[in-house]
Every structure is written in structure tokens, then in C-alpha cells.
Write a protein that holds these residues in place. Structure first.
Motif, PDB file in Angstrom:
ATOM      1  N   GLY A 501     -27.089 -53.632  50.144  1.00  0.00           N
ATOM      2  CA  GLY A 501     -26.209 -53.980  49.060  1.00  0.00           C
ATOM      3  C   GLY A 501     -26.418 -54.051  47.636  1.00  0.00           C
ATOM      4  N   SER A 502     -27.257 -52.973  47.498  1.00  0.00           N
ATOM      5  CA  SER A 502     -27.407 -52.761  45.894  1.00  0.00           C
ATOM      6  C   SER A 502     -26.488 -52.019  44.899  1.00  0.00           C
ATOM      7  N   ASN A 503     -26.543 -52.203  43.849  1.00  0.00           N
ATOM      8  CA  ASN A 503     -25.756 -51.263  43.141  1.00  0.00           C
ATOM      9  C   ASN A 503     -26.393 -51.001  41.501  1.00  0.00           C
ATOM     10  N   GLY A 504     -25.670 -50.073  40.870  1.00  0.00           N
ATOM     11  CA  GLY A 504     -26.132 -49.465  39.795  1.00  0.00           C
ATOM     12  C   GLY A 504     -25.294 -48.682  38.981  1.00  0.00           C
ATOM     13  N   PHE A 505     -25.767 -47.988  37.893  1.00  0.00           N
ATOM     14  CA  PHE A 505     -24.809 -47.110  37.220  1.00  0.00           C
ATOM     15  C   PHE A 505     -25.872 -46.090  36.681  1.00  0.00           C
ATOM     16  N   TRP A 506     -25.276 -44.988  36.039  1.00  0.00           N
ATOM     17  CA  TRP A 506     -25.937 -43.962  35.622  1.00  0.00           C
ATOM     18  C   TRP A 506     -25.461 -43.599  34.184  1.00  0.00           C
ATOM     19  N   LEU A 507     -26.276 -43.121  33.611  1.00  0.00           N
ATOM     20  CA  LEU A 507     -26.430 -42.925  31.997  1.00  0.00           C
ATOM     21  C   LEU A 507     -26.065 -41.378  31.964  1.00  0.00           C
ATOM     22  N   LEU A 508     -24.991 -41.161  31.562  1.00  0.00           N
ATOM     23  CA  LEU A 508     -24.621 -39.566  31.321  1.00  0.00           C
ATOM     24  C   LEU A 508     -24.154 -38.987  29.972  1.00  0.00           C
ATOM     25  N   GLU A 509     -24.213 -37.947  29.874  1.00  0.00           N
ATOM     26  CA  GLU A 509     -23.646 -37.239  28.528  1.00  0.00           C
ATOM     27  C   GLU A 509     -22.981 -36.153  29.041  1.00  0.00           C
ATOM     28  N   ASN A 510     -21.517 -36.088  28.459  1.00  0.00           N
ATOM     29  CA  ASN A 510     -20.556 -35.032  28.689  1.00  0.00           C
ATOM     30  C   ASN A 510     -20.365 -34.312  27.440  1.00  0.00           C
ATOM     31  N   PRO A 511     -20.701 -32.874  27.347  1.00  0.00           N
ATOM     32  CA  PRO A 511     -20.773 -32.183  25.996  1.00  0.00           C
ATOM     33  C   PRO A 511     -19.367 -31.864  25.738  1.00  0.00           C
ATOM     34  N   GLU A 512     -18.333 -31.995  26.451  1.00  0.00           N
ATOM     35  CA  GLU A 512     -16.972 -31.566  26.265  1.00  0.00           C
ATOM     36  C   GLU A 512     -16.166 -32.294  27.082  1.00  0.00           C
ATOM     37  N   ALA A 513     -14.984 -32.993  26.450  1.00  0.00           N
ATOM     38  CA  ALA A 513     -14.070 -33.608  27.172  1.00  0.00           C
ATOM     39  C   ALA A 513     -13.510 -32.895  28.241  1.00  0.00           C
ATOM     40  N   GLY A 514     -13.018 -33.413  29.530  1.00  0.00           N
ATOM     41  CA  GLY A 514     -12.661 -32.574  30.382  1.00  0.00           C
ATOM     42  C   GLY A 514     -12.151 -33.135  31.783  1.00  0.00           C
ATOM     43  N   ASN A 515     -11.441 -32.720  32.757  1.00  0.00           N
ATOM     44  CA  ASN A 515     -11.139 -33.105  33.929  1.00  0.00           C
ATOM     45  C   ASN A 515     -12.136 -32.903  35.116  1.00  0.00           C
ATOM     46  N   TYR A 516     -12.556 -34.190  35.695  1.00  0.00           N
ATOM     47  CA  TYR A 516     -13.225 -34.095  36.883  1.00  0.00           C
ATOM     48  C   TYR A 516     -13.039 -34.370  38.246  1.00  0.00           C
ATOM     49  N   THR A 517     -13.305 -34.091  39.263  1.00  0.00           N
ATOM     50  CA  THR A 517     -13.218 -34.774  40.541  1.00  0.00           C
ATOM     51  C   THR A 517     -14.428 -35.538  40.903  1.00  0.00           C
ATOM     52  N   ILE A 518     -14.439 -37.008  41.053  1.00  0.00           N
ATOM     53  CA  ILE A 518     -15.474 -37.375  41.765  1.00  0.00           C
ATOM     54  C   ILE A 518     -15.251 -38.001  42.849  1.00  0.00           C
TER      55      ILE A 518
END
Length: 587
Positions: A501-518
Motif C-alpha cells: 500500500g505504499s506510494n512515492g514520487f520521482w524527481l525528474l529533469e526533462n531537458p526539452e519539452a515533448g510528448n511522452y507515453t507513460i
């Protein structure tokens, strides 16, 4: 052939010959580090149960440091080994939830040696970041065959390969590859192939073999060796008496651990045979150590403690240094050395200079093994590790100065202290098992060492602005087009970090804006239906979660440029939890 072309050919041949000759004069380097083996799991230190004949033989023909220290847990030891610096300088402060990632501004052993002309390869456990730009392959290793996270059998395992020590799925230069065989054998096989290729190319090499054995889980071990140990009486290496009803289970676990250790030992023997076959055994440095104390309360010689403890049983390792060309087999030293000293020692042996402005905490111990009367200046060493995002003054630390040990064993799992520390003081020359606390009778020594510790803590905590900020994962680059995010590197926010039942988050860096599939991956395919709320930066998206489906829950999202936080809440009838893994693919 024209005279000009012939002259050019001769110049090229001579240059190549001279270059290869110069390389041949420098030693090759192999560093082997086991995981959770413990400083007492060797025949040459008096263990009469766990068989290590190859390491015993290595000990008999190598230099030996008998007073060598590591950190109480694995990732901090690895950061110090790779950088020659205390791990608190490197932002690697814990073993999971995003705190086993090392700052990419650190210069690793692989980067030093690569830039000096060595081929570099890692085989096994990295444990300082699973994504770009934190991976071993991003930090100086030209060939990389590793598992994710802190070990096989953790939430970072590739889907479908969970917990497989036999036929594991590993990461070969960033790509998931299904392997055949037992993991430790695979690492040594790959390392020996790399070594053979390097010799064939006339190049020096640095090979880092970091086994995940004998770290748990213990379900998958070499079967033949397990059968040999399965009916062994392990009573002689137990520290505490085991109730009769628990003895069979404890002995079975020890049999599995012993099987993994003897398997490592057999591979060490294979490695030395390979070096001799290639004709490079004399001028190849082979170092062997363990990363922390043992993973059960078992024999540690005349010390007390185990993994996670800052007592000596938790932070001591033998250090074997095999280099026949320069180090005689009877050269031993009881001088106090540590993991931070391995990098400067290797650079010293390989005649590689440390660039101006690079601060190392360690010092070369090579003179201790190559000179009969080497001087070794008095020093203090500090070892501290505990759970949490930011280290705390006086929490679970030990300071060593010659025979003195000032220690506050407050517990690795204690993130914050409750009340003033109760410091203990021991004279290890008279009391290696730390039975007689001298703090009350030597208050001036306690005060002096306590002040020295505070100075050290202030220093390592101020190595860079925002010293303990967690490193970020960089997404959407050509270096890692598909980013797999796991619970190993998330910043924990709910429940027990790896519990259901745990949760968390990721710290990210995106060098350039763009479209992603998650893509959202669940822990299994037995879940009920629900919904997922994806938040990244200022963007929020909600998608349905189909029951009985582990994979295939996807969303298309535009991700802005810059530093971002990604969180995903899975809602199953009001019960909110985090995903098992997340895959980001730039479109």
C-alpha cells in the motif's frame, strides 16, 4: 610501397608498439566486492564452517590489511569505494527510496582510469542509480552487465524476472538481456571475457566484479553447494544461542548463505586461472573485500555486530591485495585503512594523477604493502549510516582514532534521535569485543573525539550547496530513450516504502519539452479495476485501470522542460497506493 608510405607505416608501428609497451608496464586492476559476506566468513580469519579455499590461498600469496573498515550498509560503501570520498559528500546517504543515487559530479574510479587509457567494465551490483545519468555506464564504465537496485529480488527487478538468481534478466549496457546460469557465475564469466578482449587489444583494464551474493533472498542458491551445506551444524559460528524450534530454519538459511560464499570463492579461483592463462597474473592487481558486516548474527572473529551496526563486526572487512609484481606474499599491515583509501591506492599504483581541485578523503595505502618501514600518519576515520533523507548529528556513528573508538550505536533504522546521544568509548587494543565502556572514566577523550566528530560532520555536510538534495533522473535523452522508474529510486511518501500500500514520487529533469507515453505497471495481474491519477509538473491526467491486467495502462502526456515531480495515485475503491513501476517513452 612508397618511401613516404613506408616511413609512415614504421612511425605508426613504433608508436603503437611503444603505446602498448607503456600500457603493459602499468598494472591491470580487478576489484571484487561481495555483498553481505561479513568479515568473519573466511577460512583465513578462523571460520571453520564456511569453505573459502581459493580466498585462503589468495590470502597466503597476497598483501593483507587486517584493520580495514567499510560502511555498515552497501550503497554508502560503494560510493566511498568509487570516489575515495565519504559518501555524505556524494549525496548517496541510504540504500533505497532515491537516496542510493550518487551525484553525477563525483569522479569515479572508472572515470579516472578510463581517462588514463584503461578499458573499464562492471559486472554485478552498482546500486547508485538505475537511470541516466546515474548508471554505471554513465559514470565511466565502458562495459556494463548489472542488475537494478540494491539486489535481485527487489521491486527494481525487470518484469517477469523477479527474484531470479538463476537465469536472471540483467542490464547489458542499458538493455534488458535474459541470461543463462547462476548470477555470480555470469558476472565472473563476463568479467573474464572482458579481460580477455582487453588483453587481445593490448589495452590495460579495470574490472569491477560486485556480486549480489550472499545478499538475500536466499531461495535460489547453487544447488550442489547447498546440498553439501544442508546438513551442516552451524552452531560454532552462531553468536547467539538459537531456540531449538528455530534452529532448523536458521541452519537452512546459513546453508544457503554458505553455498553462495563458496560459489564466489570458486569463481575467484577461476579468475586467477584465467589471469595466469593470459600471462598477466604477475602485473594484475586483484583486490578482494566485503561491503559491510554479515547479513545474520554470525562469527565475526573477536568483534561484535553485523550488517547495519557501527560496532566493528558491522564495519570491518579483510582487504586482500594481490600484486605479485610489487607486493610480496608476506606483506601485512594492521594500520587503520578504509574504503575511501582504495581509489587513491589504485591511482597511485597505476600512476594516475588526481586533477587539481578534486578533494579525496582517502590516502594511498600502497606504501604499507610495498615498503618494510612505511610511515602512516595518525588519522581519524568516521562511519555513519542511518535511514532518512538527511543525516543527523550523532545518529548511528563511530569515530576511530588508533585504538580509540567513540560510538553511538543508535540503530540504522532510527531516522532521528530522541534526546541527547549516549556516547560509548572503547579501547579496541584491549577490548575488541567492545564489552567495557570507558566513557565515564575518560571524559576528556570523549570530549576531544566528540568535537572531532562534529567537525567532520560539518565538513562532509557542506561539500556543495544543498548538500543532501536527492539527485534527479534525466528523461527523454538519446542515452536512455525509455526510462523505467521503480520504487528503488522513488521518494517515499506513504506507507512502508516497498509494502503493497505504499506510494512515492520521482524527481525528474526533462531537458526539452515533448510528448511522452507513460505506462503504469502493477505488481501483479490480480488487481481489481480502478483509476490512476498522473501528476507531472502542472499536468494532471486520469486513466482507467483494467482489472487483472499488470501492464498496458498508458497515457499520452506532454511534459514541460525543467525539473519536475512525477506522482501516480492508483485508486482501488478508495484504497490509494502507488504503481509497481512506470515506463516513460519520449514520442
Amino acid at each position: 610501397m612508397s618511401n613516404l608510405r613506408q616511413a609512415s607505416f614504421v612511425v605508426l608501428f613504433v608508436a603503437t608498439f611503444c603505446s602498448q609497451h607503456a600500457l603493459a608496464e602499468r598494472p591491470n586492476v580487478v576489484v571484487i566486492m561481495s555483498d553481505d559476506q561479513g568479515g568473519g566468513d573466511y577460512g583465513f580469519v578462523g571460520n571453520e564452517i564456511i569453505r573459502t579455499p581459493q580466498l585462503d590461498a589468495m590470502h597466503d600469496r597476497s598483501g593483507y590489511l587486517s584493520n580495514f573498515y567499510v560502511s555498515p550498509v552497501c550503497a554508502p560503501t560503494r560510493a566511498s569505494l568509487m570516489t575515495g570520498r565519504y559518501n555524505y559528500r556524494t549525496r548517496c546517504v541510504d540504500t533505497y527510496v532515491g537516496r542510493a543515487m550518487m551525484d553525477t559530479n563525483e569522479i569515479t574510479m572508472a572515470e579516472f582510469l578510463r581517462d588514463a587509457g584503461y578499458r573499464t567494465g562492471i559486472y554485478g551490483k552498482w546500486h547508485m542509480g538505475d537511470n541516466y545519468p546515474l548508471r554505471a555506464m554513465d559514470q565511466g564504465f565502458q562495459d556494463s552487465l548489472v542488475h537494478r537496485g540494491g539486489g535481485i529480488g527487489q521491486p527494481s527487478d525487470p518484469i517477469g524476472a523477479e527474484g531470479k538468481y538463476t537465469n536472471p534478466t540483467l542490464l547489458k549496457n542499458g538493455d534488458e538481456v535474459q541470461m543463462k546460469g547462476y548470477c555470480t557465475d555470469i558476472y565472473f564469466d563476463a568479467a573474464m571475457e572482458f579481460i580477455g578482449e582487453s588483453v587481445g587489444r593490448g589495452e590495460n583494464f579495470f574490472t569491477y566484479i560486485a556480486t549480489n551474493a550472499p545478499h538475500g533472498p536466499f531461495h535460489d542458491v547453487p544447488p550442489k553447494l547447498y546440498e553439501e551445506y544442508r546438513n551442516v551444524d552451524f552452531t560454532p559460528i552462531l553468536v547467539n544461542k538459537i531456540p531449538e524450534k528455530r534452529k532448523q530454519k536458521e541452519f537452512d538459511k546459513l546453508a544457503r548463505i554458505a553455498a553462495m560464499i563458496t560459489n564466489i570463492d570458486e569463481n575467484v579461483g577461476r579468475l586467477f586461472e584465467k589471469l595466469d592463462q593470459l600471462g598477466i597474473g604477475q602485473n594484475t592487481i586483484v583486490i578482494y573485500l566485503n561491503d559491510n558486516g554479515p547479513n545474520t548474527m554470525r562469527f565475526v572473529g573477536d568483534m561484535r555486530g553485523m550488517k547495519t551496526h557501527v560496532d566493528n563486526g558491522g564495519i570491518r572487512s579483510p582487504l586482500l591485495f594481490h600484486w605479485p609484481a610489487k607486493v610480496s606474499q608476506d606483506q601485512t599491515s594492521a594500520a587503520m585503512c578504509a574504503h575511501i583509501d582504495i581509489l587513491p591506492t589504485i591511482l597511485d599504483a597505476c600512476e594516475v594523477d588526481v586533477p587539481p581541485g578534486v578533494q579525496l578523503d582517502g590516502r594511498s595505502f600502497l606504501p604499507l604493502l610495498t615498503q618494510d618501514q612505511a610511515t602512516w600518519a595518525k588519522r581519524q576515520l568516521v562511519f555513519q549510516s542511518h535511514r532518512g533523507n538527511v543525516p543527523q548529528l550523532f545518529n548511528h556513528f563511530a569515530l576511530h582514532e588508533e585504538n580509540w573508538k567513540l560510538v553511538h550505536p543508535s540503530g540504522f533504522g532510527t531516522e532521528k534521535l530522541d534526546g541527547p546521544p549516549k556516547l560509548q568509548l572503547y579501547d579496541l587494543s584491549q577490548d575488541p569485543r567492545q564489552k567495557k565502556d570507558l566513557a565515564a572514566s575518560h571524559p576528556k577523550v570523549v570530549e576531544r573525539l566528540s568535537n572531532a566528530y562534529k567537525t567532520w560532520f560539518t565538513d562532509v555536510s557542506s561539500s556543495r550547496p544543498d548538500n543532501y538534495a536527492a539527485p534527479r533522473i534525466v528523461i527523454g535523452t538519446e542515452h536512455e530513450p525509455v526510462t523505467v522508474l521503480t520504487r528503488q529510486d522513488w521518494r517515499h511518501s506513504q506507507g512502508r516504502p516497498w509494502a503493497a500500500g505504499s506510494n512515492g514520487f520521482w524527481l525528474l529533469e526533462n531537458p526539452e519539452a515533448g510528448n511522452y507515453t507513460i505506462e503504469i505497471i502493477l505488481a501483479s495481474d490480480d488487481s481489481s479495476s480502478g483509476k490512476a491519477t498522473i501528476k507531472i509538473g502542472d499536468v494532471t491526467s486520469t486513466i482507467p485501470i483494467t482489472a487483472k491486467q499488470q501492464r498496458g495502462h498508458t497515457a499520452s502526456v506532454k511534459i514541460d522542460e525543467g525539473e519536475l515531480k512525477l506522482s501516480i495515485d492508483l485508486d482501488f475503491g478508495g484504497q490509494v497506493q502507488g504503481p509497481h513501476q512506470v515506463v516513460l517513452t519520449r514520442n
